[in-house]
Each structure stands twice: as C-alpha cells, then as structure tokens.
Scaffold this motif. Structure first.
Motif, PDB file in Angstrom:
ATOM      1  N   VAL A  99       0.878  -1.176   0.000  1.00 31.90           N
ATOM      2  CA  VAL A  99       0.000   0.000   0.000  1.00 31.90           C
ATOM      3  C   VAL A  99       0.911   1.220   0.000  1.00 31.90           C
ATOM      4  O   VAL A  99       1.844   1.297   0.810  1.00 31.90           O
ATOM      5  CB  VAL A  99      -0.929   0.043   1.240  1.00 31.90           C
ATOM      6  CG1 VAL A  99      -1.789   1.297   1.225  1.00 31.90           C
ATOM      7  CG2 VAL A  99      -1.794  -1.205   1.316  1.00 31.90           C
ATOM      8  N   PHE A 100       0.643   2.172  -0.908  1.00 25.69           N
ATOM      9  CA  PHE A 100       1.442   3.391  -0.988  1.00 25.69           C
ATOM     10  C   PHE A 100       0.565   4.600  -0.707  1.00 25.69           C
ATOM     11  O   PHE A 100      -0.570   4.683  -1.188  1.00 25.69           O
ATOM     12  CB  PHE A 100       2.080   3.545  -2.371  1.00 25.69           C
ATOM     13  CG  PHE A 100       3.126   2.498  -2.690  1.00 25.69           C
ATOM     14  CD1 PHE A 100       3.807   1.818  -1.693  1.00 25.69           C
ATOM     15  CD2 PHE A 100       3.433   2.207  -3.999  1.00 25.69           C
ATOM     16  CE1 PHE A 100       4.768   0.864  -1.984  1.00 25.69           C
ATOM     17  CE2 PHE A 100       4.399   1.256  -4.310  1.00 25.69           C
ATOM     18  CZ  PHE A 100       5.064   0.589  -3.301  1.00 25.69           C
ATOM     19  N   GLY A 101       1.124   5.552   0.048  1.00 25.76           N
ATOM     20  CA  GLY A 101       0.415   6.778   0.393  1.00 25.76           C
ATOM     21  C   GLY A 101       0.488   7.813  -0.720  1.00 25.76           C
ATOM     22  O   GLY A 101       1.129   7.612  -1.748  1.00 25.76           O
ATOM     23  N   LEU A 102      -0.164   8.953  -0.476  1.00 22.79           N
ATOM     24  CA  LEU A 102      -0.272  10.004  -1.488  1.00 22.79           C
ATOM     25  C   LEU A 102       0.937  10.924  -1.570  1.00 22.79           C
ATOM     26  O   LEU A 102       1.627  10.974  -2.573  1.00 22.79           O
ATOM     27  CB  LEU A 102      -1.517  10.863  -1.222  1.00 22.79           C
ATOM     28  CG  LEU A 102      -2.844  10.296  -1.667  1.00 22.79           C
ATOM     29  CD1 LEU A 102      -3.993  11.088  -1.073  1.00 22.79           C
ATOM     30  CD2 LEU A 102      -2.929  10.307  -3.180  1.00 22.79           C
ATOM     31  N   ALA A 103       1.179  11.701  -0.531  1.00 21.47           N
ATOM     32  CA  ALA A 103       2.115  12.809  -0.649  1.00 21.47           C
ATOM     33  C   ALA A 103       3.481  12.552  -0.027  1.00 21.47           C
ATOM     34  O   ALA A 103       4.493  13.013  -0.537  1.00 21.47           O
ATOM     35  CB  ALA A 103       1.510  14.062  -0.027  1.00 21.47           C
ATOM     36  N   SER A 148      -8.430  10.657 -10.027  1.00 27.02           N
ATOM     37  CA  SER A 148      -7.245  11.501  -9.872  1.00 27.02           C
ATOM     38  C   SER A 148      -6.010  10.751 -10.360  1.00 27.02           C
ATOM     39  O   SER A 148      -6.066   9.571 -10.680  1.00 27.02           O
ATOM     40  CB  SER A 148      -7.080  11.932  -8.421  1.00 27.02           C
ATOM     41  OG  SER A 148      -6.943  10.794  -7.593  1.00 27.02           O
ATOM     42  N   GLN A 149      -4.889  11.450 -10.414  1.00 29.44           N
ATOM     43  CA  GLN A 149      -3.645  10.870 -10.883  1.00 29.44           C
ATOM     44  C   GLN A 149      -2.702  10.629  -9.702  1.00 29.44           C
ATOM     45  O   GLN A 149      -2.724  11.369  -8.720  1.00 29.44           O
ATOM     46  CB  GLN A 149      -2.980  11.811 -11.887  1.00 29.44           C
ATOM     47  CG  GLN A 149      -1.812  11.195 -12.624  1.00 29.44           C
ATOM     48  CD  GLN A 149      -1.321  12.089 -13.743  1.00 29.44           C
ATOM     49  OE1 GLN A 149      -1.188  13.294 -13.573  1.00 29.44           O
ATOM     50  NE2 GLN A 149      -1.045  11.494 -14.893  1.00 29.44           N
ATOM     51  N   PHE A 150      -1.867   9.574  -9.812  1.00 22.69           N
ATOM     52  CA  PHE A 150      -0.861   9.319  -8.791  1.00 22.69           C
ATOM     53  C   PHE A 150      -0.030  10.574  -8.565  1.00 22.69           C
ATOM     54  O   PHE A 150       0.287  11.299  -9.511  1.00 22.69           O
ATOM     55  CB  PHE A 150       0.089   8.194  -9.204  1.00 22.69           C
ATOM     56  CG  PHE A 150      -0.516   6.819  -9.307  1.00 22.69           C
ATOM     57  CD1 PHE A 150      -1.648   6.460  -8.602  1.00 22.69           C
ATOM     58  CD2 PHE A 150       0.084   5.871 -10.119  1.00 22.69           C
ATOM     59  CE1 PHE A 150      -2.180   5.191  -8.699  1.00 22.69           C
ATOM     60  CE2 PHE A 150      -0.428   4.588 -10.222  1.00 22.69           C
ATOM     61  CZ  PHE A 150      -1.574   4.246  -9.516  1.00 22.69           C
ATOM     62  N   THR A 151       0.354  10.801  -7.322  1.00 23.26           N
ATOM     63  CA  THR A 151       1.250  11.911  -6.995  1.00 23.26           C
ATOM     64  C   THR A 151       2.674  11.545  -7.425  1.00 23.26           C
ATOM     65  O   THR A 151       2.981  10.361  -7.639  1.00 23.26           O
ATOM     66  CB  THR A 151       1.234  12.194  -5.487  1.00 23.26           C
ATOM     67  OG1 THR A 151       1.772  11.046  -4.802  1.00 23.26           O
ATOM     68  CG2 THR A 151      -0.173  12.504  -4.985  1.00 23.26           C
TER      69      THR A 151
END
Length: 191
Positions: A28-32, A67-70
């Motif tokens: 699992v990967f976070g956003l920012a 939305s798009q990956f950060t």
C-alpha cells in the motif's frame, strides 16, 4: 498490478488488517509523503484481483480513480518495480492483459479479476510507461535506502491461531516470520 484504493493510506491498511474484509494486497502506498507499507510477503498470494491473485504482485495506491498518482506514488511504484526486476526477474515490460507479463493494472483482467475497469483510473494507467522508465533507471543504479512498514501473517498450527507481525525495518531482503516465538524477525505479534 497497479490498483487504486478509493480511499486513504491508513484507511486501506486498517481495512486489510480487519479479518472480516477478506481483502489484501502486497503493498500500500500513500499520497504525498511517500508512505510505503508491505502487507504480505511477495511469496504469498494476495486477495486483490480475483483470478489473477496467485500470479501477480499487487499494490494499492491511496486516492481515487478520478485523480492521478502523486509524484511520490510514481516514485514508490517505480522503486517497487525496480526491486521486482532485480529480485524476482519480472520483465521490464508493460502488460495490457493477464496473459502478458510486466507492469499491469487491475482493470486489464476484466470480469475474471472482479470487473473493475476503472482501477486504477485512466490517468494512472497512462503513467505506467513513466513508472517503468524510472524503475529501469533505479534498477541500473543504486536503489535508494528507505523504510517500508511490513506486515506479515503467520499461523500457529498447534493452536490454530493466526498472528500478524507489525514491524518497521530498512529495505532489504524480505523476511517473513514463521511463528510467534520467532520474535527476532518481528517487532510486535498481534493476535
């Protein structure tokens, strides 16, 4: 296989740690902030894309299919794919259907993979070449040192008890705890 969580990083981890969810992914990967959690050893099968479960490594990315990956998610996915290239011999290719090998996406599996045509979303599917190019660059050089939070499930057959290993340690060879008494490979065993 790239996925979108349709939710937050912590919420996705919490849902996967809930025994009633019957879902999992390897990562699992976070956003920012570039948060990265490993939920399962890559030698284990994750329950994340139906008929493709036993054949693919899966990563849920926090966010929504609209939305798009950060940039942090692109980098995290590239670092993971570089590791898969070097460690598991995954080919540096893009996969557009389950019969191919390479960097795929959940929607490519159609009904057999749970019928999620919008996962991870068109903008994220379009980022696969960018992720692959960066992964090849990382694999050709020295991978960056980083921390990956890892969670491993272990089974104690004599008591038919399942245990969850919850521990943070530096990136390197993946080690899966085999028994709750094996505390040397696990910081906290949760029953």
């Amino acid at each position: 296989v790239l996925h979108i969580a349709e939710g937050s990083y912590q919420g996705t981890i919490s849902w996967m740690r809930n025994p009633v969810s019957d879902v999992s992914s390897h990562f699992v990967f976070g956003l920012a902030a570039g948060e990265r959690a490993q939920m399962l050893d890559t030698s284990l099968t994750a329950w994340t894309q139906g008929a493709g479960n036993g054949h693919w490594v899966s990563v849920e990315n926090a966010g929504f299919h609209t939305s798009q990956f950060t940039p942090a998610q692109v980098e995290a996915n590239a670092a993971l794919y570089a590791w898969l290239l070097l460690t598991h011999g995954v080919p540096p290719l893009l996969a557009d259907n389950p019969s191919q090998r390479g960097l795929g996406w959940h929607g490519m599996g159609g009904a057999a993979w749970g019928n999620h045509p919008d996962c991870p979303g068109p903008a994220n599917v379009a980022l696969r070449q960018t992720i692959l190019n960066r992964a090849i660059e990382i694999a050709g050089g020295q991978p960056e040192e980083d921390d990956v939070q890892q969670y491993f499930l272990a089974h104690d057959p004599p008591t038919d008890t399942y245990w969850l290993c919850d521990w943070m340690f530096a990136r390197g060879p993946l080690v899966r705890g085999e028994h709750p008494s094996n505390i040397g490979t696990c910081g906290h065993w949760l029953n």
